[in-house]
Design a protein around this motif. Structure first.
Motif, PDB file in Angstrom:
ATOM      1  N   GLU A  40      13.944  -7.666 -34.554  1.00  9.54           N
ATOM      2  CA  GLU A  40      13.903  -8.393 -35.982  1.00  9.54           C
ATOM      3  C   GLU A  40      15.425  -8.317 -35.769  1.00  9.54           C
ATOM      4  N   GLY A  41      16.052  -9.948 -35.253  1.00  5.59           N
ATOM      5  CA  GLY A  41      17.040  -9.912 -35.506  1.00  5.59           C
ATOM      6  C   GLY A  41      18.186  -9.497 -34.461  1.00  5.59           C
ATOM      7  N   GLU A  42      18.944  -7.894 -34.530  1.00  7.97           N
ATOM      8  CA  GLU A  42      19.167  -6.739 -33.420  1.00  7.97           C
ATOM      9  C   GLU A  42      18.626  -6.113 -34.172  1.00  7.97           C
ATOM     10  N   ARG A  43      17.631  -5.882 -34.569  1.00  9.14           N
ATOM     11  CA  ARG A  43      16.864  -4.150 -34.454  1.00  9.14           C
ATOM     12  C   ARG A  43      15.921  -4.156 -33.722  1.00  9.14           C
ATOM     13  N   VAL A  44      15.756  -3.707 -33.241  1.00 10.51           N
ATOM     14  CA  VAL A  44      14.112  -3.243 -32.067  1.00 10.51           C
ATOM     15  C   VAL A  44      13.201  -2.780 -32.772  1.00 10.51           C
ATOM     16  N   MET A  45      11.697  -3.829 -33.537  1.00 11.59           N
ATOM     17  CA  MET A  45      10.702  -3.162 -33.677  1.00 11.59           C
ATOM     18  C   MET A  45      10.073  -2.232 -32.710  1.00 11.59           C
ATOM     19  N   LYS A  46      10.087  -2.886 -31.146  1.00 11.76           N
ATOM     20  CA  LYS A  46       9.381  -1.824 -30.251  1.00 11.76           C
ATOM     21  C   LYS A  46       9.815  -1.996 -29.106  1.00 11.76           C
ATOM     22  N   LEU A  47       9.115  -0.928 -28.385  1.00 17.28           N
ATOM     23  CA  LEU A  47       9.899  -1.186 -26.796  1.00 17.28           C
ATOM     24  C   LEU A  47       9.012  -0.542 -25.922  1.00 17.28           C
ATOM     25  N   LYS A  48       9.012  -1.039 -24.329  1.00 19.37           N
ATOM     26  CA  LYS A  48       7.560  -0.719 -24.101  1.00 19.37           C
ATOM     27  C   LYS A  48       8.474  -1.228 -22.895  1.00 19.37           C
ATOM     28  N   PRO A  49       9.084   0.450 -21.844  1.00 24.08           N
ATOM     29  CA  PRO A  49       8.658   0.062 -20.665  1.00 24.08           C
ATOM     30  C   PRO A  49       7.862  -0.190 -20.178  1.00 24.08           C
ATOM     31  N   VAL A  50       8.611  -0.511 -18.249  1.00 27.12           N
ATOM     32  CA  VAL A  50       7.581  -1.441 -17.843  1.00 27.12           C
ATOM     33  C   VAL A  50       8.413  -1.143 -16.478  1.00 27.12           C
ATOM     34  N   PHE A  51       7.489  -0.384 -15.472  1.00 32.41           N
ATOM     35  CA  PHE A  51       7.939  -0.092 -15.009  1.00 32.41           C
ATOM     36  C   PHE A  51       7.050   0.138 -13.152  1.00 32.41           C
ATOM     37  N   GLY A  52       7.555   0.348 -11.852  1.00 33.75           N
ATOM     38  CA  GLY A  52       6.714  -0.246 -10.811  1.00 33.75           C
ATOM     39  C   GLY A  52       7.572  -0.704 -10.365  1.00 33.75           C
ATOM     40  N   TYR A  53       7.622  -1.328  -9.978  1.00 36.24           N
ATOM     41  CA  TYR A  53       8.662  -2.467  -9.233  1.00 36.24           C
ATOM     42  C   TYR A  53       9.491  -1.488  -7.845  1.00 36.24           C
ATOM     43  N   LEU A  54       9.561  -0.712  -7.811  1.00 35.15           N
ATOM     44  CA  LEU A  54       9.587   0.405  -6.819  1.00 35.15           C
ATOM     45  C   LEU A  54       8.867   1.048  -6.171  1.00 35.15           C
ATOM     46  N   HIS A  55       7.267   1.240  -6.561  1.00 36.05           N
ATOM     47  CA  HIS A  55       6.057   1.675  -6.458  1.00 36.05           C
ATOM     48  C   HIS A  55       5.821   1.828  -5.143  1.00 36.05           C
ATOM     49  N   ARG A  56       6.238   2.868  -4.496  1.00 34.33           N
ATOM     50  CA  ARG A  56       5.325   2.496  -2.435  1.00 34.33           C
ATOM     51  C   ARG A  56       4.423   3.725  -2.962  1.00 34.33           C
ATOM     52  N   ASN A  57       3.744   4.174  -3.114  1.00 33.93           N
ATOM     53  CA  ASN A  57       2.876   4.934  -3.153  1.00 33.93           C
ATOM     54  C   ASN A  57       3.249   6.424  -1.997  1.00 33.93           C
ATOM     55  N   HIS A  58       4.192   7.310  -2.731  1.00 34.23           N
ATOM     56  CA  HIS A  58       5.074   7.935  -1.904  1.00 34.23           C
ATOM     57  C   HIS A  58       3.617   9.342  -1.853  1.00 34.23           C
ATOM     58  N   GLU A  59       2.924   9.472  -2.273  1.00 35.44           N
ATOM     59  CA  GLU A  59       2.196  11.100  -2.906  1.00 35.44           C
ATOM     60  C   GLU A  59       0.648  10.438  -2.116  1.00 35.44           C
ATOM     61  N   LYS A  60       0.862   9.033  -1.810  1.00 35.11           N
ATOM     62  CA  LYS A  60      -0.339   8.942  -0.391  1.00 35.11           C
ATOM     63  C   LYS A  60       0.394   9.235   0.920  1.00 35.11           C
ATOM     64  N   ILE A  61       1.301   8.803   0.306  1.00 37.60           N
ATOM     65  CA  ILE A  61       2.078   8.930   2.409  1.00 37.60           C
ATOM     66  C   ILE A  61       2.171  10.124   2.935  1.00 37.60           C
ATOM     67  N   ALA A  62       2.231  10.388   1.401  1.00 39.27           N
ATOM     68  CA  ALA A  62       1.956  12.545   1.490  1.00 39.27           C
ATOM     69  C   ALA A  62       0.820  12.627   1.836  1.00 39.27           C
ATOM     70  N   GLU A  63       0.008  12.758   1.624  1.00 45.69           N
ATOM     71  CA  GLU A  63      -1.084  13.234   2.217  1.00 45.69           C
ATOM     72  C   GLU A  63      -1.500  12.627   3.348  1.00 45.69           C
ATOM     73  N   ASN A  64      -1.268  11.588   4.192  1.00 46.31           N
ATOM     74  CA  ASN A  64      -1.289  10.940   5.442  1.00 46.31           C
ATOM     75  C   ASN A  64      -0.797  11.193   6.422  1.00 46.31           C
ATOM     76  N   GLY A  65       0.388  12.359   6.038  1.00 46.30           N
ATOM     77  CA  GLY A  65       0.709  12.866   7.073  1.00 46.30           C
ATOM     78  C   GLY A  65       1.154  14.427   6.989  1.00 46.30           C
ATOM     79  N   SER A  66       1.436  15.394   7.982  1.00 44.23           N
ATOM     80  CA  SER A  66       1.098  16.519   7.695  1.00 44.23           C
ATOM     81  C   SER A  66       2.620  17.015   6.367  1.00 44.23           C
ATOM     82  N   TYR A  67       2.545  18.678   6.240  1.00 40.16           N
ATOM     83  CA  TYR A  67       3.579  18.936   5.120  1.00 40.16           C
ATOM     84  C   TYR A  67       5.112  18.847   6.024  1.00 40.16           C
ATOM     85  N   LEU A  68       5.052  18.787   6.996  1.00 38.27           N
ATOM     86  CA  LEU A  68       6.136  18.395   7.040  1.00 38.27           C
ATOM     87  C   LEU A  68       6.694  17.344   7.328  1.00 38.27           C
ATOM     88  N   ALA A  69       6.086  16.238   7.951  1.00 40.84           N
ATOM     89  CA  ALA A  69       6.345  15.066   7.136  1.00 40.84           C
ATOM     90  C   ALA A  69       6.440  14.255   6.071  1.00 40.84           C
TER      91      ALA A  69
END
Lengths: 204, 382, 192
Positions: B43-72
């Motif tokens: 509203e003019g310069e004032r912030v009324m609402k702010l929603k962060p949007v992310f995921g552009y760098l998402h590579r599913n790190h957790e899935k990659i790790a679940e498919n490899g060994s503990y060391l990998a």
């Protein structure tokens, strides 16, 4: 080495005493970490969580981590010895029986206390199944820190958190139908670059 | 009055205002430290609402790790918070050690503390540089910060072979035993660091422009900080005494004398000062660790590199990374791959309160507030 | 007084600016392609295969055991085992890689292949100016490009290479010790 650990049995007893009708089950942990967890029933989960947060002795005011876990249908085959009529005579015969335990999704919460500096208490909420019934109550109204993490579990596992104020996909795009962290997820073939074809073309 | 208008009046006290403007700030906005977007209603310069949007760098790190060994999974953890690969390594190694019950030799514990505190130094110093850059102090503070950071990264390169993707820790110790020369060099660097901090403080602390841009901006109340799971310097700037190095005393942190700086107002200036003070405490820890480091193996002789198969069970390990509480939640089902591998990313959870801190402020304050949260998109998106 | 803090900060900037002419510590940058900083001994970029002697085909230490292929986190190594054997440095017949490829566009320089290799056959290179205009072939390095002589290894990692050589010499001596009595026995048997 960790901060003061909490006796899971005592927490269980405290919840059961404070929240009427709440069923709490202890899931022992076989690893040396010794972090046993409490399985709450979905109807009383929010009430129990509020109790854990506000109880002056426990004061678990800090929900650190929310993780989705996928447990697939388990097919158990066991060999059973049965007496049967074989060629007119009764004999002991081995028979294999198959039974299927239905899979479910799970939301795991790690709670600590910033005031009392103890923890963790591990809470688990389980869904009925992995399809339509993949619903658990949201604990975001109790701990705001669960907001993004529950959205993530919804996004990647498809757990619907009932009562979450803003349940949308967080990491994947809105049009995606699937839930990529599930154990039975199959990645679609890479459409832009069929690895073999382009590599051959490009290889000079 | 409609609900929106009521909200505007509530936030601004301005009865005449009316129209809201939707702005998509990012993902290529230079102040967003990577690819991060905020859906802002103004509203003019004032912030009324702010929603962060992310995921552009998402590579599913957790899935990659679940498919490899503990060391990998270890080299992949470097790429979470790519400014602080050493602390990421430590958090993961700590969780696996908890899960499998692996002991760590004394010398390795000391080396871990040394590299982790060096990481904290370089993270905080460059964060302050970036914060100033966001505020418009183009160049100078960031270049000074990067000059010092480079010296620490040189040390990391000598030790692990790479400046940023160190991949240095292993389950049951560290990969390379530091040589006496390396330790002497680290000691010299730590000895020179307070002089640099004095200089850096002199450069900025009393700057009137900095003060007017940061004091009273992006205030985070104590109760909200606790409830929203905010951790790290941001939480302590709001006055909550919670440092996992003290609470859990993981590794050997109970052997060192250091204080936990606490803020009072929870604004951007406090967050900046907390990081300054924390660096001084880190220097103290480093001095003690470098003095007391014992001789001995840097790796548990019983630990094997390959073929780790922990018993079925689970463990949650956490450390105080420069950004906040970095945790790894692992479930093993007795196979060489983790059944569930979960990262608790501090920068993502610290973003939960971004909207609360920015509401009613101007657009320029969003930039400063976001800068003071200290996010790394590699970790937010995983 | 208003502005005092800014003046203090500017004084600091001036000290750094003029100081950069006098103190080496304040001026840390170099003019890159002409001037270069020395690389650290431990520096690592992409892996390479070590071979002894002058002949790449004969001297390759790799025995195609495929441990690195399995352990590689991003799975960028492809190995095809040979059908026949050739003698290794101790004289023992071993398989060798018919094909050994690393996709360096996928490799993330983590060094795990080096750590898990029991034959000291794969090591980390330090060359970093590797850009190519060929997106596929140019980033898919075959055995011929990966193989580098042991002398090169000594050049880039002198201390590490010396330690490895010592270890291998020890192994060879042990193998020969075992080998000699066996050979003597065989000779004795033939004489009878």
């Amino acid at each position: 080495m960790s901060a003061e650990t909490i006796n899971t049995e005592k927490v269980k007893a405290a919840i059961e005493a404070a929240v009427r009708g709440c069923r709490v089950e202890i899931l022992p942990n076989g690893s040396p970490s010794g972090q046993h967890s409490l399985i709450l029933d979905n109807e009383h989960a929010v009430e129990a969580a509020l109790f854990l947060r506000d109880n002056p002795e426990l004061r678990l005011d800090y929900c650190s981590d929310v993780a989705g876990v996928d447990w697939l249908d388990k097919e158990v085959t066991e060999k059973v010895k049965v007496w049967k009529l074989v060629d007119g005579a009764e004999k002991e015969v081995e028979e294999t029986r198959k039974s299927v335990t239905p899979g479910y999704l799970e939301a795991v919460y790690h709670l600590f206390s910033m005031e009392k500096k103890h923890g963790p208490v591990v809470l688990r909420l389980r869904t009925q199944d992995r399809g339509e019934g993949a619903r658990v109550p949201s604990l975001t109204p109790v701990w705001r820190s669960a907001e993004f993490q529950e959205r993530e579990a919804f996004d990647l596992y498809g757990i619907v958190f009932e009562g979450h104020p803003d349940l949308r996909r967080i990491l994947m795009w809105d049009e995606l139908k699937d839930h990529p962290m599930r154990k039975d997820y199959v990645a679609p073939p890479d459409e832009d670059e069929p690895a073999g074809a382009v590599a051959q073309e490009g290889g000079r | 009055m409609s609900a929106v208008e009521e909200r505007i009046v509530e936030l601004t006290g301005d009865v005449d205002s009316g129209q809201l403007l939707e702005v998509s700030m990012g993902p290529h906005h230079p102040s967003t430290h990577g690819v991060f977007r905020m859906n802002v209603e103004l509203e003019g310069e004032r912030v009324m609402k702010l929603k962060p949007v992310f995921g552009y760098l998402h590579r599913n790190h957790e899935k990659i790790a679940e498919n490899g060994s503990y060391l990998a999974a270890m080299p992949f953890t470097d790429r979470l918070d790519y400014m602080c690969s050493m602390t990421n390594n430590w958090a993961y190694a700590l969780s696996v050690e908890k899960l499998a019950g692996i002991a760590v030799p004394e010398r390795a514990e000391y080396v871990r503390v040394i590299v982790a505190e060096l990481t904290r130094l370089q993270n905080h110093v460059s964060l302050i540089g970036f914060l100033m850059q966001d505020m418009g102090a183009s160049g100078t503070p960031l270049m000074y910060a990067f000059r010092e950071r480079e010296k620490i990264l040189d040390l990391f390169e000598q030790l692990s072979g790479t400046r940023m993707m160190c991949n240095y820790m292993r389950f049951g110790g560290v990969r390379v035993d530091p040589t006496p020369e390396w330790l002497a060099e680290a000691e010299a660097l730590v000895g020179r660091f307070p002089a640099f901090l004095d200089e850096f403080e002199q450069l900025l602390r009393e700057n009137e422009i900095l003060m007017s841009r940061t004091q009273g901006v992006g205030v985070l109340p104590r109760e909200l900080a606790v409830n929203a799971g905010v951790t790290g310097p941001m939480l302590r700037a709001s006055g909550v005494n919670y440092d996992i190095r003290k609470v859990d005393a993981y590794g050997i942190y109970d052997r060192f004398q250091f204080r936990v700086p606490l803020g009072e107002h929870g604004d951007v200036y406090d967050r900046y000062m907390i990081r300054m003070l924390e660096m001084r405490e880190s220097v103290k820890i480093l001095e003690q660790a470098l003095r007391e480091i014992p001789e001995g193996p840097a790796m548990d002789p019983k630990a094997r590199l390959r073929g780790l198969r922990p018993k079925a069970g689970e463990a949650y390990g956490r450390i105080e990374s420069p950004k906040g509480e970095l945790g790894f939640f692992l479930i093993s089902n007795g196979t060489p791959e983790p059944y569930r591998y979960r990262v608790r990313p501090p920068s993502m959870i610290n973003l939960t309160v971004l909207e609360d801190m920015c509401l009613g402020r101007s657009v320029a304050d969003i930039v400063v507030t976001l800068g003071s949260v200290d996010i790394i998109l590699g970790e937010v998106d995983r | 007084m208003l502005g005092e803090g800014i003046v203090k900060g500017l004084a600091e900037t001036a000290r750094n600016f003029f100081g950069s002419y006098a103190e080496k510590d304040r001026l840390t940058t170099v003019q890159f392609p002409e001037e270069r900083l020395p690389q650290a001994e431990a520096a690592r970029v992409f892996p390479f295969l070590v071979y002894d002697t002058d002949d790449m085909e004969k001297g390759l230490r790799c025995v195609a055991c495929k441990i690195c292929e399995v352990e590689c986190p991003p799975k960028c190594i492809t190995i095809e085992k040979s059908t026949e054997k050739k003698p290794d440095f101790t004289g023992k017949p071993q398989f060798f890689p018919e094909k050994f490829e690393i996709d360096v566009s996928v490799c993330m320089s983590c060094q795990i292949c080096v750590e898990v290799c029991p034959f000291e056959a794969i090591k980390m290179d330090t060359a970093f100016e590797l850009s190519t205009d060929d997106r596929f072939g140019g980033l898919h390095w075959p055995k011929e490009r990966l193989a580098k002589p042991n002398e090169y290894y000594h050049q880039i990692h002198p201390m590490e290479a010396a330690a490895v050589d010592e270890q291998l010499a020890e192994k060879k001596a042990k193998a020969e010790e075992k080998h000699v009595p066996a050979a003597a026995q065989a000779e004795g048997a033939a004489a009878r």
